[in-house]
Design a protein around this motif. Sequence first.
Motif, PDB file in Angstrom:
ATOM      1  N   GLU A  95     -12.086  21.127  50.167  1.00 31.64           N
ATOM      2  CA  GLU A  95     -11.108  22.127  50.603  1.00 31.64           C
ATOM      3  C   GLU A  95      -9.726  21.940  49.964  1.00 31.64           C
TER       4      GLU A  95
ATOM      5  N   THR B 164     -18.297  30.198  41.942  1.00 33.74           N
ATOM      6  CA  THR B 164     -18.514  28.926  42.636  1.00 33.74           C
ATOM      7  C   THR B 164     -19.174  29.110  44.000  1.00 33.74           C
ATOM      8  N   GLU B 165     -19.618  30.340  44.295  1.00 37.98           N
ATOM      9  CA  GLU B 165     -20.218  30.609  45.603  1.00 37.98           C
ATOM     10  C   GLU B 165     -21.425  29.698  45.822  1.00 37.98           C
TER      11      GLU B 165
ATOM     12  N   MET C 230     -21.389  26.542  46.110  1.00 37.87           N
ATOM     13  CA  MET C 230     -21.100  25.139  45.800  1.00 37.87           C
ATOM     14  C   MET C 230     -20.325  24.529  46.957  1.00 37.87           C
ATOM     15  N   ASP C 231     -20.508  23.248  47.167  1.00 36.83           N
ATOM     16  CA  ASP C 231     -19.821  22.565  48.255  1.00 36.83           C
ATOM     17  C   ASP C 231     -18.531  21.970  47.694  1.00 36.83           C
TER      18      ASP C 231
ATOM     19  N   MET D 234     -23.305  25.814  58.877  1.00 41.17           N
ATOM     20  CA  MET D 234     -21.899  25.571  59.196  1.00 41.17           C
ATOM     21  C   MET D 234     -21.611  25.948  60.647  1.00 41.17           C
TER      22      MET D 234
ATOM     23  N   THR E 138      -9.501  23.166  46.388  1.00 40.48           N
ATOM     24  CA  THR E 138     -10.006  24.497  46.080  1.00 40.48           C
ATOM     25  C   THR E 138      -8.970  25.559  46.400  1.00 40.48           C
TER      26      THR E 138
END
Lengths: 245, 440
Positions: free
Chosen positions: A195, A188-189, A191-192, B1, A198
Amino acid sequence: MKNKAVLVLGARSDMARAIALAFAQAGHRIQLAARNADNLSGDRDDIALRHNVDVTIHDFDVLDTPSFDGFIQALPELPHIVICAVGLMGEQEENARDMTAASRVMRSNFEGPALILSEFANRFESRGSGTLVGISSVAGDRGRATNYIYGSSKAGFTAFLSGLRNRLAKKGVHVVTVLPGFVATKMTEGMDLPEKLTAAPEEVATAVRRAVEVKRNVIYTRPIWRLVMFIIRAIPESIFKKLNI
Amino acid sequence: MMLSGWGQFPKHEATEVAPRTEEAIKERVALGKAIPRGNGRAYGDSAVSSTNTINMRHFDRMISFDETTGQLVAETGVLAADIIAAFLPRGWFLSVTPGTKFVTLGGLIAADVHGKNHHVVGGFGNFVDWIDIMGADGQVMRCDRSTNAETFAWTIGGMGLTGVILRAGIRLLRVESGWIRQTTIPTKNLEDTMDAFERSNGATYSVAWIDCLSRGARQGRSLLILGEHAGLADLDNKRAEKPFDTRSKRSLSVPFHLPSVLMNGATVRAFNSLYYWNGCRNAGESLVDWDSYFYPLDAILDWNRIYGKRGFAQFQCVLPLDASRAGMAVLLREVARAGAGSFLAVLKRLGPQDSRISFPMEGYTLALDFPVKPRTLKLMKTLDAITIDHGGRFYLAKDSRMQADTLRLSDDRIDGFTQMRSSNAYNTAFQSEQAKRLKI
């Protein structure tokens, strides 16, 4: 429960490594299996060093079903716990267009995992003990446009695990279905991901170990996913088909 | 970020990637202005590059351990907490540890951290046998005190500005238990505190919590806390049976940023007084587990949030021994006058240290933290000037707001460091926001 042999299939993934570490921490011997097992030697040494347990590595290709019997024969011992963490997401767009790609995803998530666990199930059944753990996915709870090739193969795997549990319940063999939601891994690196929904791989790993210890049947990680998927499954098809989710 | 250090100040819009292979690190280094980042426990912008932060979290494997020498070989993303978890049950502890266990091996080396035993054993660097470091050209070089000795020497305390440390061989310390024999000595004022430190030079561990808001005759009153690793003979039968079993504590967490008005003169003064009197009540000897002794703040996860969203800044300086009494008195007077005392004020006697660029020198170090406000930033500038007047210098792992000329006035080794960086092309390959600000 200590000092059992634990086999982790698909050991190269972040989640599998975390799971292996979690079981090693509890004092179990670890067998790591994946393709090109040679380059798992770093993980082997790390786990052995951290937790002072024996760790072995084994070549395993989930698509090479004829090799399964030989693979199991070659293990240093028949494990007591088998955790199948094999999985392949692929790209939905490619999967939808290209049969070869789709077939690979289906075989990697359903056919291969189901067949290897079947092999262990038969051996565990005659021994009268053991635990089988399948890492499936919440994506299998309902097919969505964005990942239904992956999702449907996971759905098949979830149904397989359910049936296997039913078959083995009276034979001393326990089956755990793990349904992770989003997990922060290599898969899943980039991907937004939200939080709150996840989990870290270590979180899933601890939950899996706990589920094995107390014989849970189906676990969602994080638990909030049980509710999320309940709602998603409850949406009438006439509405669901028009949604973008 | 948005990326920052533990103090959550300053925040930079930054690019951060977490490579999984050395090849991938090499590609990032080739882009230039890279800085490796461990667990982000440096307080300021030491491990932030706005264009190229390399997070080392996937390099967290332990490689080997030699029971006879106590040498551990590991990748540098391994946490101190992991090392303790793996090796304390087998009778080994970190030879030098900072005040948090949530720091990576790479961070321990890059900041050449000091611990409560610095006056006896020196910095963490003394226990690093060798390192593998990736330089500006992407080549990996094994460095120790005889091979590539220059790179080795500048990397210990070099804040990641000499390359990406990939692996290291470090020596652990043999211990008989996970317990510490702690002695708490309340002192009346600064003079008294420093006398107590000098009398306790034989103690393995020593540190003082200092009430930085008391003034006049009580200025510098402290709780001096000494410690020794407890041997089996120091434990009762029950503990001696399982000497490393020191019950794991539940940790609390600060769930959100507290409003910064909570940290005002009155609350800090009240806290400091309570803490002091509580310490006086518990003066004398006690047996404390390693986690409570070395890492009391780790028990409160995300404690950096108590200072509110604007974050906080640390001030940490060291003054040479002969200027310490006078200099510390001036520093404390200034802090008390500003009424901006910090929750956590720590005074510690440091031993001699001979190193290229590391922070410690023989003398006294004072660490304070302040919520970030115009008033406290101004105060810290005043403290900078007092430090320089007394021949002291600053700890880069804590800094987030110093100016380039301040650093140069305090430390005549900086020019040598920048020259070394440019002659090895490190200056274009490796740069943190801190290095940019301080023109290192």
